[in-house]
Design a protein around this motif. Structure first.
Motif, PDB file in Angstrom:
ATOM      1  N   PRO A  94       0.820  -1.211   0.000  1.00 19.25           N
ATOM      2  CA  PRO A  94       0.000   0.000   0.000  1.00 19.25           C
ATOM      3  C   PRO A  94       0.858   1.267   0.000  1.00 19.25           C
ATOM      4  CG  PRO A  94      -0.580  -1.462   1.838  1.00 19.25           C
ATOM      5  CD  PRO A  94       0.634  -2.019   1.210  1.00 19.25           C
ATOM      6  N   SER A  95       0.268   2.386  -0.388  1.00 18.62           N
ATOM      7  CA  SER A  95       0.962   3.673  -0.361  1.00 18.62           C
ATOM      8  C   SER A  95       1.548   3.932   1.019  1.00 18.62           C
ATOM      9  CB  SER A  95      -0.008   4.803  -0.684  1.00 18.62           C
ATOM     10  OG  SER A  95      -0.259   4.829  -2.048  1.00 18.62           O
ATOM     11  N   CYS A  97       4.159   2.507   2.386  1.00 15.72           N
ATOM     12  CA  CYS A  97       4.803   1.388   3.069  1.00 15.72           C
ATOM     13  C   CYS A  97       6.304   1.365   2.811  1.00 15.72           C
ATOM     14  CB  CYS A  97       4.170   0.061   2.654  1.00 15.72           C
ATOM     15  SG  CYS A  97       4.602  -0.414   0.972  1.00 15.72           S
ATOM     16  N   GLY A  98       6.810   2.394   2.153  1.00 13.52           N
ATOM     17  CA  GLY A  98       8.261   2.529   2.042  1.00 13.52           C
ATOM     18  C   GLY A  98       8.879   1.907   0.801  1.00 13.52           C
ATOM     19  N   SER A 100       9.215   3.278  -2.247  1.00  8.73           N
ATOM     20  CA  SER A 100      10.129   4.248  -2.856  1.00  8.73           C
ATOM     21  C   SER A 100      11.357   4.445  -1.979  1.00  8.73           C
ATOM     22  CB  SER A 100       9.428   5.592  -3.051  1.00  8.73           C
ATOM     23  OG  SER A 100       8.307   5.431  -3.884  1.00  8.73           O
ATOM     24  N   THR A 101      11.140   4.481  -0.689  1.00  9.99           N
ATOM     25  CA  THR A 101      12.240   4.653   0.249  1.00  9.99           C
ATOM     26  C   THR A 101      13.261   3.529   0.099  1.00  9.99           C
ATOM     27  OG1 THR A 101      10.802   5.785   1.815  1.00  9.99           O
ATOM     28  CG2 THR A 101      12.814   4.794   2.709  1.00  9.99           C
ATOM     29  N   ARG A 104      15.194   3.857  -3.109  1.00 11.37           N
ATOM     30  CA  ARG A 104      16.214   4.903  -3.062  1.00 11.37           C
ATOM     31  C   ARG A 104      17.432   4.507  -2.242  1.00 11.37           C
ATOM     32  NH1 ARG A 104      11.638   8.709  -2.673  1.00 11.37           N
ATOM     33  NH2 ARG A 104      11.869   8.721  -0.409  1.00 11.37           N
TER      34      ARG A 104
HETATM   35  N1  ADP Z   1      11.573  12.783   2.053  1.00 14.87           N
HETATM   36  C1  ADP Z   1      10.823  12.319   3.067  1.00 14.87           C
HETATM   37  N2  ADP Z   1      10.829  12.930   4.262  1.00 14.87           N
HETATM   38  C2  ADP Z   1      10.092  12.473   5.293  1.00 14.87           C
HETATM   39  N3  ADP Z   1       9.295  11.402   5.234  1.00 14.87           N
HETATM   40  C3  ADP Z   1       9.226  10.739   4.068  1.00 14.87           C
HETATM   41  C4  ADP Z   1       9.983  11.163   2.920  1.00 14.87           C
HETATM   42  N4  ADP Z   1       9.726  10.315   1.908  1.00 14.87           N
HETATM   43  C5  ADP Z   1       8.855   9.408   2.389  1.00 14.87           C
HETATM   44  N5  ADP Z   1       8.554   9.657   3.684  1.00 14.87           N
HETATM   45  C6  ADP Z   1       7.657   8.864   4.524  1.00 14.87           C
HETATM   46  O1  ADP Z   1       8.123   7.547   4.503  1.00 14.87           O
HETATM   47  C7  ADP Z   1       7.043   6.641   4.399  1.00 14.87           C
HETATM   48  C8  ADP Z   1       7.245   5.759   3.205  1.00 14.87           C
HETATM   49  O2  ADP Z   1       7.135   6.560   2.040  1.00 14.87           O
HETATM   50  P1  ADP Z   1       7.421   6.001   0.591  1.00 14.87           P
HETATM   51  O3  ADP Z   1       8.730   5.330   0.572  1.00 14.87           O
HETATM   52  O4  ADP Z   1       7.240   7.127  -0.360  1.00 14.87           O
HETATM   53  O5  ADP Z   1       6.259   4.948   0.420  1.00 14.87           O
HETATM   54  P2  ADP Z   1       5.641   4.294  -0.898  1.00 14.87           P
HETATM   55  O6  ADP Z   1       6.587   4.568  -2.032  1.00 14.87           O
HETATM   56  O7  ADP Z   1       5.504   2.858  -0.563  1.00 14.87           O
HETATM   57  O8  ADP Z   1       4.310   4.929  -1.097  1.00 14.87           O
HETATM   58  C9  ADP Z   1       5.781   7.467   4.335  1.00 14.87           C
HETATM   59  O9  ADP Z   1       5.225   7.504   5.610  1.00 14.87           O
HETATM   60  C10 ADP Z   1       6.266   8.831   3.943  1.00 14.87           C
HETATM   61  O10 ADP Z   1       5.473   9.828   4.502  1.00 14.87           O
END
Ligand code: ADP
Ligand code: MG
Lengths: 313, 288
Positions: A94-95, A97-98, A100-101, A104
């Motif tokens: 789900p959106s 859940c990290g 993209s994190t 990266r």
């Molecule tokens: N640059 C950032 N700074 C602070 N929090 C972040 C940042 N990028 C993502 N988050 C937080 O990290 C969590 C995971 O985000 P993300 O990796 O974008 O999830 P997904 O890609 O699965 O939707 C989310 O709660 C988001 O709010």
């Protein structure tokens, strides 16, 4: 496939650091050298690539206990998984859940996001990419990225693809032309643009722009390409073309793709990893990772099944 | 109130809003047409080749305005040469590098305050700082420095805004290809932001070209027989010429003064239109 983190006696990680440093030394002399070439020397790290080679080439990640915090917010915890070389690995969940994190982490783009802390080990072909001596710039030439929104640079088609090679210090026109053609072919865009390389990239359609972005990433001859929902902004036909391109590419590069589209994950990936953040005051975890067919037909974890059948997110 | 009555009244309110905002927007067109039309109507009679290329005679009651045009061109060019590099670099710093701390807040506050200072105060400051203290005397360089102080906030703000509008993933795409921050800014971010930066800069410089107060004490003169030949010479200027004619020349020539104003407005318009044309050629291709 598991790439051992410690091989050839004196430790793959340390050897890898030396190796990456050697690579950056080469770039300073104006002639970028890739690990692939380095490995042919008699550096001890040869042991690592021998393992990788034996198991089907370079571009395999091994993650061990990876956790990520943004400031004080720990968003991801304890992710351990192997990403095999020259396979497509899908990250689903789900959106928030990290996904993209985690993506990266693999090219250290999190370094550009300010207060981000990544712990654990992330090894690319046995080398710790987070080690102090590793230059993220070198890493990113080996691990390319394609973004959600087609985001070509405001320049010509040719210059978009040539951007990475130029960054590596390649100046010779014929060399650049060769790389541009090869990369555009790799992204299945060559036939459409070969007569308009001097056109501005913004004149392409959205789907073409996204394939241009794939070509741009291919131009540094990466071992891995990370794709963060690369088709979510595209129409079905363009999506199909991107999926075909991915299928072509995996014979030469490892692909890690984030997707929201379950059918897409099922269609294109060999391996699927399901991540879940069960509540906002706790970090997300990797719930299950495995063979895609297995994940979609007979997952081990009931939460995976719920997600795949559409009960959350 | 019945549903249909509520819908009717909502529709009526919508209609009223449309009319009120439309009238406001239309009135600006009316003002623009009136002002420009008035200047053209009164000034067009003065415009001919001799007027543009000869020197003023009889204290400006006759002859042309060539040194006046050249004075404004030189001062504005000097202002551009000083303002653009400083302003664009400062804007880049604020958008790309500035940490979120006290110093950055102080810089922003200074810029806001500078933008609010009346132009006559810049004139006085220029007299004290550049003419007297720095010893430039009344000169093109002193006037250009004064106008630079006035224009910098506009250019800095325009640059910062333009850079901030560049989508984050464009920068990331460059960084992800192994480019350094500097290369990313130079090759990707700045070219993408150029239209906005240029628009803002031209707006600021156009205002500088048309200002009287900042050059009043810092180098503009009423009468010169030649065009300025060095950065330290004094100069005539279009806005000051208009001001001086109307306030100090008994029996001033209406047509020639309106003609001078027309030259100023037309010059600024031509530059703005060229920039807008270039920008729209760019923007047609920009997708974000
Ligand atoms: N640059 C950032 N700074 C602070 N929090 C972040 C940042 N990028 C993502 N988050 C937080 O990290 C969590 C995971 O985000 P993300 O990796 O974008 O999830 P997904 O890609 O699965 O939707 C989310 O709660 C988001 O709010
Ligand atoms: Mg995401």
């Amino acid at each position: 496939m598991v790439i051992p983190l410690h091989v050839s006696g004196n430790g793959g990680i340390a050897a890898g650091m030396r190796n990456l440093n050697a690579g950056s030394g080469g770039a300073d002399e104006g002639e970028p050298r890739f690990l692939r070439e380095e490995d042919e020397g008699d550096d001890p790290v040869v042991g690592v690539s021998a393992v990788a080679e034996a198991e089907g080439g370079l571009g395999a990640f091994a993650l061990a206990d990876v956790s990520v915090s943004y400031g004080r917010d720990r968003v991801l915890e304890g992710v351990s998984m192997d990403i095999p070389a020259q396979k497509v690995t899908a990250l689903i969940g789900p959106s928030g859940c990290g996904k993209s994190t985690l993506l990266r982490c693999l090219n250290r783009m999190n370094d550009e996001y300010g207060d981000v802390r990544v712990t654990g080990t992330i090894a690319l072909d046995g080398q710790d990419v987070m080690a102090k001596g590793v230059d993220p710039v070198e890493l990113r030439m080996r691990v390319g990225q394609v973004f959600q929104r087609p985001n070509p640079f405001p320049m010509t088609i040719f210059e978009n693809v040539a951007y990475g090679p130029r960054t590596q210090g390649i100046r010779a026109r014929d060399e650049l032309s060769a790389v541009v053609e090869e990369s555009l072919r790799g992204a299945a865009l060559w036939d459409e643009v070969k007569n308009s390389l001097k056109k501005h990239a913004f004149e392409l359609s959205g789907g073409q722009q996204q394939r241009l972005c794939i070509a741009r990433a291919l131009a540094t001859k990466p071992e891995v390409i990370l794709m963060d929902e690369p088709a979510s902004a595209l129409d079905p036909i363009s999506t199909q073309q991107i999926e075909d391109t991915i299928a072509e590419l995996k014979s030469t590069v490892t692909i890690v793709i984030v997707t929201h589209n379950m059918q897409q994950a099922a269609r294109i990936s060999d391996l699927t990893a399901f991540m879940l953040r069960e509540s906002l005051d706790r970090p997300a975890h990797l719930i299950e990772v495995g063979d895609t067919k297995h994940m979609f037909t007979n997952p081990d974890d009931p939460r995976t099944e719920s997600y795949i059948t559409g009960r959350f997110g | 109130m019945s549903t249909s009555a509520r819908v009717r009244s909502a529709r009526k309110a919508d209609m009223t809003a449309r009319v009120v905002t439309g009238v406001a927007a239309g009135s600006i067109v009316a003002v623009a047409v009136f002002v420009l039309g008035y200047i053209v109507y009164h000034g067009i009679g003065a415009i001919d080749w001799t007027f543009l290329t000869s020197i003023p005679k009889d204290q400006g009651r006759a002859g042309g305005i060539f040194p006046v045009i050249m004075g404004t061109v030189f001062v504005t060019a000097g202002t551009a040469a000083l303002t653009l590099p400083i302003g664009v670099f400062a804007g880049i710093y604020l958008a790309e590098y500035a940490p979120r701390n006290f110093a950055t807040r102080a810089i922003r506050l200074s810029i806001t305050n500078m933008a609010g200072v009346p132009s006559i105060v810049y004139g006085l400051f220029g007299l004290a700082a550049f003419v007297l203290l720095a010893g430039f005397g009344r000169s093109i360089i002193a006037a250009a420095l004064t106008l630079t102080c006035m224009t910098l906030p506009v250019v800095i703000t325009a640059t910062e805004e333009a850079l901030r509008q560049i989508p984050a993933d464009l920068r990331q795409a460059s960084l992800a290809l192994g480019a350094t921050r500097l290369r990313t800014i130079r090759k990707v971010v700045l070219p993408a932001a150029a239209p906005g930066i240029i628009t803002g800069s031209i707006l600021g410089l156009a205002r500088a070209a048309g200002e009287t107060a900042p050059i009043l004490f810092t180098g503009a003169v009423f009468q010169m027989r030649r065009i300025p030949d060095s950065p330290t010479s004094q100069f005539m200027a279009l806005p000051y010429h208009v001001y001086a004619q109307v306030t100090s020349v008994p029996g001033w020539n209406r047509t020639l003064v309106w003609g001078t104003a027309l030259v100023l407005v037309a010059g600024i318009s031509i530059v703005s239109i060229l920039a807008a044309a270039w920008r729209s050629a760019q923007r047609r291709r920009v997708t974000w």
